[in-house]
Enzyme design. Sequence first.
Site, PDB file in Angstrom:
ATOM      1  N   ARG A   1      11.823  -5.280 -46.382  1.00 24.01           N
ATOM      2  CA  ARG A   1      12.027  -4.115 -47.243  1.00 24.01           C
ATOM      3  C   ARG A   1      11.224  -4.276 -48.524  1.00 24.01           C
ATOM      4  O   ARG A   1      11.361  -5.269 -49.233  1.00 24.01           O
ATOM      5  CB  ARG A   1      13.528  -3.985 -47.553  1.00 24.01           C
ATOM      6  CG  ARG A   1      13.893  -2.667 -48.155  1.00 24.01           C
ATOM      7  CD  ARG A   1      15.396  -2.549 -48.276  1.00 24.01           C
ATOM      8  NE  ARG A   1      15.936  -3.358 -49.339  1.00 24.01           N
ATOM      9  CZ  ARG A   1      17.050  -3.065 -50.013  1.00 24.01           C
ATOM     10  NH1 ARG A   1      17.741  -1.983 -49.694  1.00 24.01           N
ATOM     11  NH2 ARG A   1      17.481  -3.832 -50.955  1.00 24.01           N
TER      12      ARG A   1
ATOM     13  N   THR B   1       9.739   0.317 -53.331  1.00 21.70           N
ATOM     14  CA  THR B   1       9.973   1.601 -52.648  1.00 21.70           C
ATOM     15  C   THR B   1      11.220   1.565 -51.770  1.00 21.70           C
ATOM     16  O   THR B   1      11.721   2.618 -51.367  1.00 21.70           O
ATOM     17  CB  THR B   1       8.790   1.952 -51.728  1.00 21.70           C
ATOM     18  OG1 THR B   1       8.734   0.963 -50.683  1.00 21.70           O
ATOM     19  CG2 THR B   1       7.464   1.948 -52.477  1.00 21.70           C
TER      20      THR B   1
ATOM     21  N   ASP C   1      21.706 -11.086 -51.357  1.00 22.07           N
ATOM     22  CA  ASP C   1      20.778 -10.909 -50.237  1.00 22.07           C
ATOM     23  C   ASP C   1      21.141 -11.926 -49.150  1.00 22.07           C
ATOM     24  O   ASP C   1      21.020 -13.133 -49.354  1.00 22.07           O
ATOM     25  CB  ASP C   1      19.340 -11.123 -50.726  1.00 22.07           C
ATOM     26  CG  ASP C   1      18.342 -10.853 -49.613  1.00 22.07           C
ATOM     27  OD1 ASP C   1      17.636  -9.839 -49.678  1.00 22.07           O
ATOM     28  OD2 ASP C   1      18.267 -11.671 -48.659  1.00 22.07           O
TER      29      ASP C   1
ATOM     30  N   ASP D   1      18.347 -14.485 -48.176  1.00 31.65           N
ATOM     31  CA  ASP D   1      18.142 -15.536 -49.187  1.00 31.65           C
ATOM     32  C   ASP D   1      19.293 -16.525 -49.195  1.00 31.65           C
ATOM     33  O   ASP D   1      19.089 -17.735 -49.301  1.00 31.65           O
ATOM     34  CB  ASP D   1      17.998 -14.908 -50.585  1.00 31.65           C
ATOM     35  CG  ASP D   1      16.632 -14.271 -50.786  1.00 31.65           C
ATOM     36  OD1 ASP D   1      15.689 -14.644 -50.059  1.00 31.65           O
ATOM     37  OD2 ASP D   1      16.519 -13.402 -51.667  1.00 31.65           O
TER      38      ASP D   1
HETATM   39  C1  PRP Z   1      17.414  -6.947 -45.946  1.00 31.56           C
HETATM   40  C2  PRP Z   1      18.479  -6.948 -44.873  1.00 31.56           C
HETATM   41  C3  PRP Z   1      18.134  -5.751 -44.028  1.00 31.56           C
HETATM   42  C4  PRP Z   1      17.570  -4.791 -45.056  1.00 31.56           C
HETATM   43  C5  PRP Z   1      18.636  -3.799 -45.419  1.00 31.56           C
HETATM   44  O1  PRP Z   1      16.263  -7.545 -45.435  1.00 31.56           O
HETATM   45  O2  PRP Z   1      18.538  -8.135 -44.135  1.00 31.56           O
HETATM   46  O3  PRP Z   1      17.180  -6.020 -43.020  1.00 31.56           O
HETATM   47  O4  PRP Z   1      17.210  -5.561 -46.225  1.00 31.56           O
HETATM   48  O5  PRP Z   1      18.129  -2.856 -46.300  1.00 31.56           O
HETATM   49  P1  PRP Z   1      17.928  -1.318 -45.923  1.00 31.56           P
HETATM   50  O6  PRP Z   1      19.164  -0.883 -45.197  1.00 31.56           O
HETATM   51  O7  PRP Z   1      17.800  -0.673 -47.282  1.00 31.56           O
HETATM   52  O8  PRP Z   1      16.685  -1.200 -45.109  1.00 31.56           O
HETATM   53  P2  PRP Z   1      14.992  -7.898 -46.329  1.00 31.56           P
HETATM   54  O9  PRP Z   1      13.982  -6.806 -46.276  1.00 31.56           O
HETATM   55  O10 PRP Z   1      15.440  -8.340 -47.691  1.00 31.56           O
HETATM   56  O11 PRP Z   1      14.348  -9.090 -45.536  1.00 31.56           O
HETATM   57  P3  PRP Z   1      14.932 -10.538 -45.171  1.00 31.56           P
HETATM   58  O12 PRP Z   1      15.899 -10.339 -44.037  1.00 31.56           O
HETATM   59  O13 PRP Z   1      13.706 -11.264 -44.780  1.00 31.56           O
HETATM   60  O14 PRP Z   1      15.614 -11.110 -46.400  1.00 31.56           O
END
Ligand code: PRP
Length: 208
Positions: free
Chosen positions: A103, A107, A199, A202
């Site tokens: 994500r 944005t 998160d 993380d």
């Molecule tokens: C986080 C989480 C989801 C997403 C949720 O991943 O694990 O995949 O954000 O957000 P959304 O519903 O607004 O799309 P991230 O992009 O932080 O990646 P990661 O899993 O590598 O930490």
Amino acid sequence: MRNFILVENPLVKRDITILRDKRTEPTIFRSTLNRVSYSIAIEISKSFNLAEVEVETPLEITKGYIFSKQIVLVPVLRAGLSMVSSFLEMIPDAKVGHIGLQRDEITLQPIDYYYKTPKNLDESLTIVLDPMLATGGSAVSSFNSLKQKGAKKCVLACLIAAPEGVDKMNSEHPDVPIYSAALDRQLNSNGFIIPGLGDAGDRTFGTV
Ligand code: PRP
């Protein structure tokens, strides 16, 4: 909430508290997330269709059951990986696909970087694993890709959801039931679930 199933029991409530606690270190975070994932897997399994088979015990032949459909688990990288081992322990013959999404922090739009799933998704039950349903962008994009590859019967398994993400999934993929161990209040201006747990990726992998 339409098509939303809250996975609730005392074990889950206690464990969600541990996961929310900012002092919880990755070792405990991972083992706790594993325990919650077992409860989510069991709840989802209540919707599995079964086929009857005959099984021969040491004494006689009786009725038994097998799953009607192949189960395909699809963790959304990275955080979804944290749910795979528990689901595989409960469903050892599941196949596993992977979807890579990151994500964008500004944005909040998901950026696609990896896709690999088993064949015959059209005949399978596809369970997407992602601990967090925030804006819903990642989940919607995952099901867009899976349906494009033929997936028909799909489920979303998450740990913690925001109402905004549930609404988005309900409007874009109304056929997909969402199972979550918590439904939180809202998103903040940075797209984080509040009160939330930070998160999940993380905290699982120690990259805070
Ligand atoms: C986080 C989480 C989801 C997403 C949720 O991943 O694990 O995949 O954000 O957000 P959304 O519903 O607004 O799309 P991230 O992009 O932080 O990646 P990661 O899993 O590598 O930490």
